[in-house]
Design a protein around this motif. Structure first.
Motif, PDB file in Angstrom:
ATOM      1  N   SER A  79     -17.077  78.656 -24.737  1.00 30.68           N
ATOM      2  CA  SER A  79     -16.830  77.345 -24.097  1.00 30.68           C
ATOM      3  C   SER A  79     -17.742  77.140 -22.888  1.00 30.68           C
ATOM      4  CB  SER A  79     -15.380  77.252 -23.608  1.00 30.68           C
ATOM      5  OG  SER A  79     -14.494  77.501 -24.653  1.00 30.68           O
ATOM      6  N   VAL A 106     -14.495  73.680 -22.170  1.00 29.96           N
ATOM      7  CA  VAL A 106     -14.821  72.562 -23.077  1.00 29.96           C
ATOM      8  C   VAL A 106     -15.708  73.106 -24.195  1.00 29.96           C
ATOM      9  CG1 VAL A 106     -15.975  70.318 -23.314  1.00 29.96           C
ATOM     10  CG2 VAL A 106     -14.734  70.877 -21.204  1.00 29.96           C
ATOM     11  N   ARG A 136     -18.654  65.298 -20.670  1.00 33.06           N
ATOM     12  CA  ARG A 136     -17.414  65.966 -21.112  1.00 33.06           C
ATOM     13  C   ARG A 136     -16.655  65.086 -22.094  1.00 33.06           C
ATOM     14  NH1 ARG A 136     -11.975  67.335 -17.501  1.00 33.06           N
ATOM     15  NH2 ARG A 136     -10.697  67.969 -19.277  1.00 33.06           N
ATOM     16  N   GLN A 137     -16.599  63.786 -21.774  1.00 33.86           N
ATOM     17  CA  GLN A 137     -15.845  62.868 -22.649  1.00 33.86           C
ATOM     18  C   GLN A 137     -16.434  62.883 -24.066  1.00 33.86           C
ATOM     19  OE1 GLN A 137     -16.608  58.666 -22.337  1.00 33.86           O
ATOM     20  NE2 GLN A 137     -14.416  58.165 -22.543  1.00 33.86           N
ATOM     21  N   CYS A 187     -18.108  65.323 -25.493  1.00 34.77           N
ATOM     22  CA  CYS A 187     -17.785  66.614 -26.122  1.00 34.77           C
ATOM     23  C   CYS A 187     -16.350  66.632 -26.654  1.00 34.77           C
ATOM     24  CB  CYS A 187     -17.961  67.746 -25.132  1.00 34.77           C
ATOM     25  SG  CYS A 187     -19.671  68.151 -24.784  1.00 34.77           S
ATOM     26  N   GLU A 188     -15.464  66.003 -25.906  1.00 31.73           N
ATOM     27  CA  GLU A 188     -14.036  66.061 -26.278  1.00 31.73           C
ATOM     28  C   GLU A 188     -13.617  64.898 -27.170  1.00 31.73           C
ATOM     29  OE1 GLU A 188     -12.108  68.479 -22.491  1.00 31.73           O
ATOM     30  OE2 GLU A 188     -12.156  66.282 -22.403  1.00 31.73           O
TER      31      GLU A 188
END
Ligand code: NG1
Ligand code: MG
Length: 504
Positions: free
Chosen positions: A212, A227, A388-389, A391-392
């Motif tokens: 991660s 993440v 990050r958004q 990736c998620e």
């Protein structure tokens, strides 16, 4: 939940992914230790380097960053012995063995006027003893180090070494503290070397989870969210490519790294005044004041956006605060002198020096380009939360990787044009990489040389690396050996954080 530093003894432990790949290296270190000291070590401390995927020069602004630990790391084999002297050898005989003795008052003297490799160990040793405070007479230590993080190239070899020295000293004295306490200790004590750094490297080295990357938030308190990258049939990979331009932060800090830290600190002080934020609020008296603290204080009076989803809330806040920062700093597009800053703040230049620690970390600059540094910091923070958004999001289409790559490319442009921490070699290697098919290419670490990081498709990795060798390394550095090339450019994946390896 305050996690502890993992202590592994089995090869199959999830944290010991490196042992499986590099078990031979641990074996070789043990044999070299026996050769040097005539007995086996009690344990081996391990702390990895890190590559910062996105979020550059904003950890010391208080904004979240997105690094991942890499397989290259620092190992220190240790045996506790009588007395209170420390012996430190290095498997790389270029670094001559050193010995020093514990001193009750300063713990140990760190002479930063000489750039001696043992100073990083001394920082960690001193930091650890300060943190475990109740150890009146520290143990004697026989140590042997093996570092595989390339030095001074922005992969945090320095922080890997300091973190490893902290956990080695704590474990040797029987006081291995929690991950967070080790991070706090390492961030503070690495500053004894003379650089006024943020906390990204040490947090990534100590707290990374296997497989991660880490979304690391520093305020209101340290918070690390693992993440995972989008996983698809055709996985992505990150390639690290060293420009071979050495950027030793401890040497160039007054005109580079530490200067940027001061520009963002003074920018935060002036922005707080510009926004008429109440002087007596706790956060504004934080030492040091950061752009993030000013933004939080500005919105502290409660705003409708509290109900917004995170990225929208970040977008609204960062956009609003950047507009205000631009209206303040746009008056001096060429930069402010220290006197102009002090005048604006209504304090003396010497007070200002103490407030932003230039008395401890001197800087050399006539003008502080506050407008450009603020524009980078706020826009980079937004790119991190967007990264990050994505990736998620669960999206694994090409659009997702194009979006991640675009954010990385925007980051590189901002580092080059606004934060001015790139260099011609970094700009060139990113241009070559993009032409060779990377989704995104940018500098990583402090910049001014050192490494770049590239997001590519794993199945295109070999041809990508071949192209960069052909277009960059063979042209600029034809004398590099095969082995040097293997360390100059390599694919990497998220590795685990620090651990202690004890023998069965
Ligand atoms: P490197 O280049 O790995 O030393 C430095 C700082 C980080 C961060 C980056 C820029 C230290 C120990 N490390 O990393 O805190 O500010 O630059 O993002 O100062
Ligand atoms: Mg470093």
């Amino acid at each position: 939940m305050d996690h502890s530093i993992p202590v592994v003894s089995a090869l199959n432990d999830v944290y010991a992914d490196n042992l499986l790949q590099h078990g031979a290296r641990y074996q070789a270190l043990t044999e070299a230790f026996i050769e040097m000291y005539g007995a086996k070590p009690d344990f081996i401390a391990r702390a990895p380097g890190r590559v910062n995927i996105i979020g550059e020069h904003i950890d010391y602004c208080g904004f979240p960053v997105f690094p991942m630990a890499i397989v290259p790391d620092c190992l220190i084999a240790v045996k506790v012995v009588d007395g209170s002297s420390v012996k430190l050898g290095n498997v790389n005989t270029k670094f001559v063995a050193r010995q020093f003795d514990y001193q009750p008052d300063t713990m140990v003297n760190i002479d930063t006027s000489v750039h001696d490799w043992v100073n990083y160990f001394k920082c960690g040793y001193r930091g650890a003893l300060e943190a475990i405070a109740d150890v009146s007479s520290p143990v004697g230590m026989q140590c042997l180090m093996d570092g595989s993080v390339p030095i001074s190239v922005g992969l945090s070899s320095s922080s890997a070494f300091v973190c490893c020295s902290v956990i080695a000293t704590m474990r040797a004295n029987g006081r291995l503290l929690s991950q967070k306490r080790v991070v706090e200790t390492s961030v503070v004590c690495e500053r004894y070397i003379g650089t006024n750094g943020g906390g990204m490297d040490q947090t990534a080295s100590i707290m990374s989870q296997p497989q991660s990357a880490s979304f690391i938030e520093f305020s209101p308190k340290l918070c690390v969210t693992p993440v995972r990258f989008p996983s698809t049939a055709s996985p992505i990979a990150f390639v690290i490519a060293n420009t071979m331009v050495v950027s030793d932060k401890a040497v160039t800090a007054p005109t580079n790294y530490n200067l940027r830290v001061v520009e963002t600190r003074i920018g935060a002080l002036m922005l707080a005044k510009h926004l008429n934020l109440s002087k007596n609020s706790a956060c504004l008296n934080a030492d040091p004041l950061t752009f993030k603290a000013v933004m939080d204080e500005f919105f502290a009076s409660g705003h409708l956006d509290d109900l917004d989803p995170p990225v929208l809330k970040w977008t609204k806040r960062l956009t609003a605060i950047l507009e205000r920062a631009e209206s303040l700093f746009v008056t001096h597009p060429q930069g402010f002198t220290l006197d102009e800053c002090a005048d604006y703040l209504g304090i003396g230049v010497h007070d200002l020096a103490r407030l932003v620690h230039t008395d401890r970390f001197p800087i050399h600059a006539d003008r502080l380009k506050l407008l450009q540094r603020a524009q980078h910091a706020f826009s980079e923070a937004l790119r991190v939360v967007k990264f990050r958004q994505v990736c998620e999001s669960g999206d694994t289409s090409d659009e997702c990787f194009i979006a991640l790559g675009d954010l990385m490319n925007q980051s590189q442009d901002s580092c080059r044009d606004l934060f001015e921490c790139s260099c011609p070699e970094l700009d060139e290697i990113c241009m070559i990489a993009r032409k060779a098919g990377s989704f995104g290419s940018r500098l990583t670490g402090a910049g001014w040389g050192g490494c770049s990081v590239h997001l590519i498709r794993l199945d295109g990795c070999d041809s990508f690396i071949a192209t960069l060798k052909q277009e960059y390394y063979f042209k600029r550095f034809p004398e590099l050996s095969v082995d040097e090339l293997e360390h100059a450019i390599f694919a990497t994946s998220p590795s685990s954080g620090a651990f202690i390896y004890v023998f069965n």
